[in-house]
Structure formats: structure tokens, C-alpha cells
Design a protein around this motif. Structure first.
Motif, PDB file in Angstrom:
ATOM      1  N   LYS A 184       1.800   2.151   6.094  1.00 27.31           N
ATOM      2  CA  LYS A 184       2.787   1.466   5.251  1.00 27.31           C
ATOM      3  C   LYS A 184       3.942   0.932   6.097  1.00 27.31           C
ATOM      4  CE  LYS A 184       5.985   2.279   1.416  1.00 27.31           C
ATOM      5  NZ  LYS A 184       6.508   3.259   0.439  1.00 27.31           N
ATOM      6  N   GLU A 188       5.159  -2.912   6.445  1.00 27.44           N
ATOM      7  CA  GLU A 188       6.460  -3.321   5.916  1.00 27.44           C
ATOM      8  C   GLU A 188       7.459  -3.679   7.018  1.00 27.44           C
ATOM      9  OE1 GLU A 188       7.070  -1.144   1.644  1.00 27.44           O
ATOM     10  OE2 GLU A 188       7.531   0.043   3.427  1.00 27.44           O
ATOM     11  N   ILE A 207       3.504   0.381  -2.422  1.00 28.15           N
ATOM     12  CA  ILE A 207       3.511  -0.864  -1.658  1.00 28.15           C
ATOM     13  C   ILE A 207       2.556  -1.840  -2.356  1.00 28.15           C
ATOM     14  CG2 ILE A 207       1.626  -0.166  -0.116  1.00 28.15           C
ATOM     15  CD1 ILE A 207       3.054  -1.587   2.165  1.00 28.15           C
ATOM     16  N   TYR A 209      -0.481  -4.132  -2.781  1.00 32.43           N
ATOM     17  CA  TYR A 209      -1.728  -4.211  -2.033  1.00 32.43           C
ATOM     18  C   TYR A 209      -2.794  -4.947  -2.834  1.00 32.43           C
ATOM     19  CZ  TYR A 209      -2.942  -0.046  -4.852  1.00 32.43           C
ATOM     20  OH  TYR A 209      -3.167   0.831  -5.885  1.00 32.43           O
TER      21      TYR A 209
END
Length: 223
Positions: A184, A188, A207, A209
Motif C-alpha cells: 500500500k 500511495e 485503498i 483497487y
């Protein structure tokens, strides 16, 4: 580079006439986080292998990091792999090398200076809570620890793309959570595109996806 992966009518297999992936069409954009799912034997790992040039293409076209996989010779495949970090389910660490040296490998290949390698390894070992084991060897570590080293190695050279094949399949909860956190963060904070083959998408990833599924040789996206 907008599309980091582009497949058009892609056909993959191990014997001609016995296709595992049939006429797949999909694109993966820069900074995407993508899960590939499907039943055992559906072709998830086969598809992943094709993305780093480890499988011949039987039909169609596949481009990864602007390199046409079908037409690429050894030089271009090696160039491609310098832009990729790969995490295998069985770790694939070099048993004769220390933890520190294993993590250094992609940086050595990419021509990093020694002092940069040393600094980066120290940061990564701190992130995976293994700084105190930098001089140990893979067989002296637990499975979870080995996978954390493999994850650190995959992101050491700040690749454009990370490919992970069931990276948490055999791990304890602590190591699994750490692997997902690192993937992650890479996505990010470093804008790394992440493609993960998994049977189970974690519940608390938090997140955005995408999900690609493979069924009967066909690849399709679902929400």
C-alpha cells in the motif's frame, strides 16, 4: 507512460493448442493497485509470469513498461526486469547471501552506489522490523521473515511495477499485515503500480483497487 500494462487478444499456455489464457484484453494504468483472482489452476500465476517475460506468448500482444514482450530479446527483457519488483510465494532468496545482500541485489543490478545501497537497506530493514537480522541468512529466518525480506528486496530499487504472487499465502497475521502495508505504501507514496495474485483480498486495505478475475481462460474485470 499511461498504460503500464496492455494486453490485446493475449493467449498464454504451456503447449500449443492447450491455452490457459484465451484472448485476454485489459490495461493497467500507472499507479493502479490490481488484484488478480480466480480458482486454483485458472491461470493467475501463468498470467503473472508473462508480465515479467518468463513465458512465451502464443497469440495476441502484450506490452509491459512500453516493451513488447513477444518481440523482446534477452536485452530488453533484462531492461524490463530492472523496472519490476517481484514477490514470490516461495520467497526465492539466495540462501548463500545474507539478508542485507539479498535486499541489495536489485540495486546492484541497477548500478546504485554502495553507500546508497547501504542506506536504503538500513531503512527497509527497519520498515520490516528485521534490522537486527541483517547479517543472518535466509534459512535462519522464519517463513514470515523471509517474505518480509523478499518484499524489501522488491521495493529496494523503487520499481515502476511490483508483481506479487500470493505474497501472504503462508504467512502469520503479523507478517501478512506488514506485507500489505508495504504494498500500500509503495503504491500511495512512491506511485508504484502493484499487481497481486491472491485468493483472498484483505478486508482492511483502505485503498482504491481494481479486480481482474480469470475463469475458463477468460480475463474480466469486476467490481
Amino acid at each position: 507512460m499511461s498504460n503500464i500494462i496492455r494486453a490485446k487478444d493475449l493467449c498464454l499456455g504451456y503447449k500449443k493448442g492447450e491455452l490457459v489464457i484465451k484472448n485476454a484484453n485489459f490495461t493497467i494504468e500507472r499507479k493502479d493497485f490490481v488484484f488478480i483472482s480466480g480458482a486454483s489452476g485458472s491461470g493467475k500465476s501463468t498470467l503473472l509470469r508473462s508480465l515479467y517475460g518468463n513465458l512465451s506468448i502464443f497469440g495476441g500482444n502484450l506490452e509491459v513498461c512500453n516493451i513488447n514482450i513477444e518481440r523482446a530479446g534477452k536485452r530488453l527483457i533484462n531492461e524490463l526486469r530492472r523496472n519490476i519488483g517481484i514477490v514470490f510465494q516461495d520467497y526465492k532468496l539466495i540462501e548463500e547471501w545474507s539478508v542485507e545482500k539479498n535486499i541489495c541485489l536489485p540495486m546492484i543490478i541497477n548500478g546504485y552506489k554502495k553507500e546508497v545501497c547501504n542506506s536504503q537497506v538500513e531503512k527497509l530493514l527497519s520498515h520490516v522490523d528485521l534490522l537486527y537480522k541483517s547479517n543472518r541468512y535466509p534459512l535462519e529466518l522464519s517463513g514470515g521473515e523471509q517474505q518480509r525480506v523478499a518484499m524489501a528486496r522488491a521495493i529496494a530499487h523503487r520499481p515502476l511495477l511490483i508483481l506479487a504472487d500470493e505474497p501472504t499465502g503462508n504467512l502469520d497475521d503479523y507478517s501478512s499485515d506488514m506485507i500489505w502495508s508495504l504494498l500500500k505504501s509503495a503504491n500511495e507514496q512512491l506511485d508504484v503500480t502493484v499487481v497481486v495474485v491472491t485468493h483472498r483480498i484483505p478486508d482492511r486495505l483502505n485503498i482504491p483497487y481494481r479486480k481482474l478475475n480469470i475463469k475458463d481462460g477468460e480475463v474480466y474485470e469486476y467490481s
